[in-house]
Design a protein around this motif. Structure first.
Motif, PDB file in Angstrom:
ATOM      1  N   MET A  77      34.289  39.455  46.226  1.00 19.81           N
ATOM      2  CA  MET A  77      34.309  40.720  46.757  1.00 19.81           C
ATOM      3  C   MET A  77      33.565  40.713  48.262  1.00 19.81           C
ATOM      4  SD  MET A  77      35.495  43.638  46.695  1.00 19.81           S
ATOM      5  CE  MET A  77      36.401  43.586  44.897  1.00 19.81           C
ATOM      6  N   LYS A  78      32.630  40.118  48.456  1.00 18.09           N
ATOM      7  CA  LYS A  78      32.019  40.108  49.864  1.00 18.09           C
ATOM      8  C   LYS A  78      32.934  39.600  50.808  1.00 18.09           C
ATOM      9  CE  LYS A  78      27.713  39.017  50.450  1.00 18.09           C
ATOM     10  NZ  LYS A  78      26.224  37.944  50.590  1.00 18.09           N
ATOM     11  N   GLY A  79      33.652  38.613  50.473  1.00 18.03           N
ATOM     12  CA  GLY A  79      34.610  38.230  51.253  1.00 18.03           C
ATOM     13  C   GLY A  79      35.784  38.860  51.539  1.00 18.03           C
ATOM     14  N   ILE A  80      36.114  39.699  50.678  1.00 23.61           N
ATOM     15  CA  ILE A  80      37.297  40.559  50.590  1.00 23.61           C
ATOM     16  C   ILE A  80      36.858  41.774  51.537  1.00 23.61           C
ATOM     17  CG2 ILE A  80      38.638  42.413  49.232  1.00 23.61           C
ATOM     18  CD1 ILE A  80      38.346  40.301  46.911  1.00 23.61           C
ATOM     19  N   THR A  81      35.661  42.249  51.631  1.00 22.19           N
ATOM     20  CA  THR A  81      35.347  43.296  52.299  1.00 22.19           C
ATOM     21  C   THR A  81      34.872  42.834  53.632  1.00 22.19           C
ATOM     22  OG1 THR A  81      32.796  43.092  51.550  1.00 22.19           O
ATOM     23  CG2 THR A  81      34.146  44.627  50.270  1.00 22.19           C
ATOM     24  N   GLN A 182      36.916  47.397  43.886  1.00 17.94           N
ATOM     25  CA  GLN A 182      35.189  47.270  44.397  1.00 17.94           C
ATOM     26  C   GLN A 182      34.347  47.652  43.360  1.00 17.94           C
ATOM     27  OE1 GLN A 182      34.227  48.006  48.620  1.00 17.94           O
ATOM     28  NE2 GLN A 182      36.302  48.611  48.835  1.00 17.94           N
ATOM     29  N   ASN A 183      34.885  48.574  42.468  1.00 13.50           N
ATOM     30  CA  ASN A 183      34.026  48.988  41.265  1.00 13.50           C
ATOM     31  C   ASN A 183      34.463  48.376  39.898  1.00 13.50           C
ATOM     32  OD1 ASN A 183      32.368  50.813  42.975  1.00 13.50           O
ATOM     33  ND2 ASN A 183      34.181  52.236  43.010  1.00 13.50           N
ATOM     34  N   SER A 184      35.169  47.337  39.889  1.00  9.73           N
ATOM     35  CA  SER A 184      36.046  46.906  38.894  1.00  9.73           C
ATOM     36  C   SER A 184      35.000  46.107  37.756  1.00  9.73           C
ATOM     37  CB  SER A 184      36.837  45.862  38.884  1.00  9.73           C
ATOM     38  OG  SER A 184      37.427  44.977  38.014  1.00  9.73           O
ATOM     39  N   SER A 192      34.833  35.228  32.759  1.00  4.51           N
ATOM     40  CA  SER A 192      36.350  35.613  32.867  1.00  4.51           C
ATOM     41  C   SER A 192      36.552  36.746  34.065  1.00  4.51           C
ATOM     42  CB  SER A 192      36.500  36.094  31.398  1.00  4.51           C
ATOM     43  OG  SER A 192      36.025  35.254  30.427  1.00  4.51           O
ATOM     44  N   GLY A 193      35.775  36.668  34.725  1.00  2.23           N
ATOM     45  CA  GLY A 193      36.186  37.466  35.926  1.00  2.23           C
ATOM     46  C   GLY A 193      37.344  37.468  36.920  1.00  2.23           C
ATOM     47  N   ASP A 194      37.792  36.084  36.683  1.00  2.25           N
ATOM     48  CA  ASP A 194      39.077  35.976  37.559  1.00  2.25           C
ATOM     49  C   ASP A 194      40.376  36.421  36.595  1.00  2.25           C
ATOM     50  OD1 ASP A 194      38.533  33.851  35.398  1.00  2.25           O
ATOM     51  OD2 ASP A 194      39.340  32.471  36.526  1.00  2.25           O
ATOM     52  N   TRP A 195      40.231  36.153  35.484  1.00  2.00           N
ATOM     53  CA  TRP A 195      41.257  36.765  34.484  1.00  2.00           C
ATOM     54  C   TRP A 195      41.371  38.260  34.605  1.00  2.00           C
ATOM     55  CZ3 TRP A 195      41.337  35.837  28.369  1.00  2.00           C
ATOM     56  CH2 TRP A 195      42.515  36.209  27.933  1.00  2.00           C
ATOM     57  N   MET A 196      40.338  39.026  34.689  1.00  2.00           N
ATOM     58  CA  MET A 196      40.172  40.358  34.990  1.00  2.00           C
ATOM     59  C   MET A 196      40.925  40.691  36.418  1.00  2.00           C
ATOM     60  SD  MET A 196      39.511  43.311  33.551  1.00  2.00           S
ATOM     61  CE  MET A 196      38.343  43.160  32.286  1.00  2.00           C
ATOM     62  N   PHE A 197      40.462  40.141  37.210  1.00  2.00           N
ATOM     63  CA  PHE A 197      40.808  40.323  38.688  1.00  2.00           C
ATOM     64  C   PHE A 197      42.475  40.062  38.792  1.00  2.00           C
ATOM     65  CE2 PHE A 197      41.738  38.870  43.011  1.00  2.00           C
ATOM     66  CZ  PHE A 197      40.998  39.771  43.675  1.00  2.00           C
ATOM     67  N   TRP A 198      43.054  39.205  38.330  1.00  2.00           N
ATOM     68  CA  TRP A 198      44.348  38.905  38.460  1.00  2.00           C
ATOM     69  C   TRP A 198      45.199  40.012  37.549  1.00  2.00           C
ATOM     70  CZ3 TRP A 198      44.120  36.356  42.346  1.00  2.00           C
ATOM     71  CH2 TRP A 198      43.368  35.156  42.705  1.00  2.00           C
ATOM     72  N   PHE A 199      44.634  40.433  36.643  1.00  2.00           N
ATOM     73  CA  PHE A 199      45.328  41.390  35.710  1.00  2.00           C
ATOM     74  C   PHE A 199      45.202  42.596  36.719  1.00  2.00           C
ATOM     75  CE2 PHE A 199      43.685  45.279  33.018  1.00  2.00           C
ATOM     76  CZ  PHE A 199      45.035  45.416  32.852  1.00  2.00           C
ATOM     77  N   GLU A 200      44.050  43.005  37.224  1.00  2.00           N
ATOM     78  CA  GLU A 200      44.102  44.311  37.922  1.00  2.00           C
ATOM     79  C   GLU A 200      44.835  44.252  39.203  1.00  2.00           C
ATOM     80  OE1 GLU A 200      39.886  44.790  38.069  1.00  2.00           O
ATOM     81  OE2 GLU A 200      40.159  46.495  36.400  1.00  2.00           O
ATOM     82  N   MET A 201      45.017  42.872  39.901  1.00  2.00           N
ATOM     83  CA  MET A 201      45.873  42.824  40.914  1.00  2.00           C
ATOM     84  C   MET A 201      47.127  42.941  40.571  1.00  2.00           C
ATOM     85  SD  MET A 201      44.296  42.336  43.766  1.00  2.00           S
ATOM     86  CE  MET A 201      45.543  41.728  44.827  1.00  2.00           C
ATOM     87  N   ALA A 202      47.682  42.213  39.365  1.00  2.00           N
ATOM     88  CA  ALA A 202      49.378  42.451  39.025  1.00  2.00           C
ATOM     89  C   ALA A 202      49.533  43.605  38.635  1.00  2.00           C
ATOM     90  CB  ALA A 202      49.292  41.314  37.939  1.00  2.00           C
TER      91      ALA A 202
END
Length: 320
Positions: A77-81, A182-184, A192-202
């Motif tokens: 998230m730091k990189g994303i911002t 950013q508040n996910s 498992s943060g990557d799994w949650m991230f891809w779910f929320e992105m998809a």
């Protein structure tokens, strides 16, 4: 002028791989990108290596944390911002990419509307860069083509079962949509943060699979994910992800839910610590309502699939 792509290299104690990783980014055939170098308080020679590249024309940031965050996803998230590009590539510090990774991904995302995620094929490499397993994606020999899915269908048939997007280094994703997270809960996760991230992105757009092996995913003997499975800590986070999917507006059938619970129940049974195991059984029941009957459904499913070609299985569902 803003770059089209922001490449983020998050690093922690991977100094032995950093030069190679940075070079595989700088040598991309597509060159309209900025490079953001992040270090999470490494104790090896990583910072010295990063400083060598601080004046490179592509490098826009070199950020070194004073204290380790304990979470790779906070570094994401730091990189994303910090990013300015339309697209983001999290190029993990220990992985390796083919020189056409960005070129092939951008060709794909520019060919379809509303793309949120573009992933490529991967293989596994060891510490010396030797390929130890090819075609780790479920595509098998059905490669060398590009396929697009609606995000909702991708979640329903693929991401619901497990984190089928196994490595961030093999993904290009939309920055604007990632900023919505950013508040996910993924930022509080360790395993498992990557799994949650891809779910929320998809949920926010389409998913494109570029079925070419353009990413080399390095495997280590001591990995956070391996430790998370043996202790059961990762299983708890996996339950949270499955719960989030089921509580969303994605429709998951009852039979598929029972199979997913059975898979989680089977994982919990392998946890060595009895107290931890019992705590996870209770957590599964609390979050998803799972119990031993789901394990029985999973068991019989493995046999009945040969008698009933239309019976739902994870493998059949993922091929839709």
């Amino acid at each position: 002028m803003k770059p089209v792509v922001s490449v983020v290299i998050p690093n922690y104690n991977y100094g032995r791989y950093l030069d190679q990783r940075i070079q595989t980014v700088l040598n991309q055939s597509y060159q309209d990108f900025e490079l953001i170098l992040l270090d999470d308080a490494s104790t090896d020679n990583s910072i010295d290596i990063l400083q060598k590249y601080k004046n490179d024309k592509h490098v826009s940031h070199v950020v070194v944390n004073e204290r380790n965050t304990g979470s790779p996803f906070q570094q994401w998230m730091k990189g994303i911002t910090l990013a300015r590009g339309e697209w983001i590539w999290i190029a993990e510090a220990d992985d390796v990419s083919e020189p056409t990774f960005l070129e092939d991904c951008l060709r794909a995302v520019n060919s379809y509307p509303d793309v949120s995620i573009c992933m490529v094929g991967s293989d596994y490499i060891d510490g010396n860069g030797k390929i130890i397993r090819q075609n780790v994606d479920y595509w098998g020999k059905n490669s060398m083509k590009t396929v697009i899915f609606s995000g909702r269908e991708y979640i329903r048939h693929k991401l619901y079962w497990h984190c089928c997007i196994m490595n961030a280094s093999g993904v290009l994703f939309k920055r604007e949509q990632a900023l919505n997270l950013q508040n996910s809960i993924f930022l509080t996760m360790r395993y498992s943060g990557d799994w949650m991230f891809w779910f929320e992105m998809a949920r926010q757009g389409c998913v494109v699979e570029v079925r070419k092996t353009l990413n080399h995913f390095r495997q280590h003997e001591a990995k956070v994910s391996v430790e998370g499975i043996s202790t059961g800590n990762r299983i708890r986070e996996d339950i949270d992800v499955v719960s989030s999917i089921e509580q969303s507006d994605i429709i998951i059938g009852k039979y598929k839910r029972k199979l997913a619970r059975g898979m989680l129940y089977r994982k919990i049974k392998k946890v060595g610590n009895i107290q931890k195991r019992n705590e996870l059984f209770l957590y599964l029941k609390e979050k998803l309502g799972g119990d031993k009957s789901d394990l029985s459904v999973l068991h019989w499913n493995q046999y009945l699939q040969y008698l009933c070609p239309f019976l739902v299985t994870m493998k059949r569902d993922r091929k839709k």
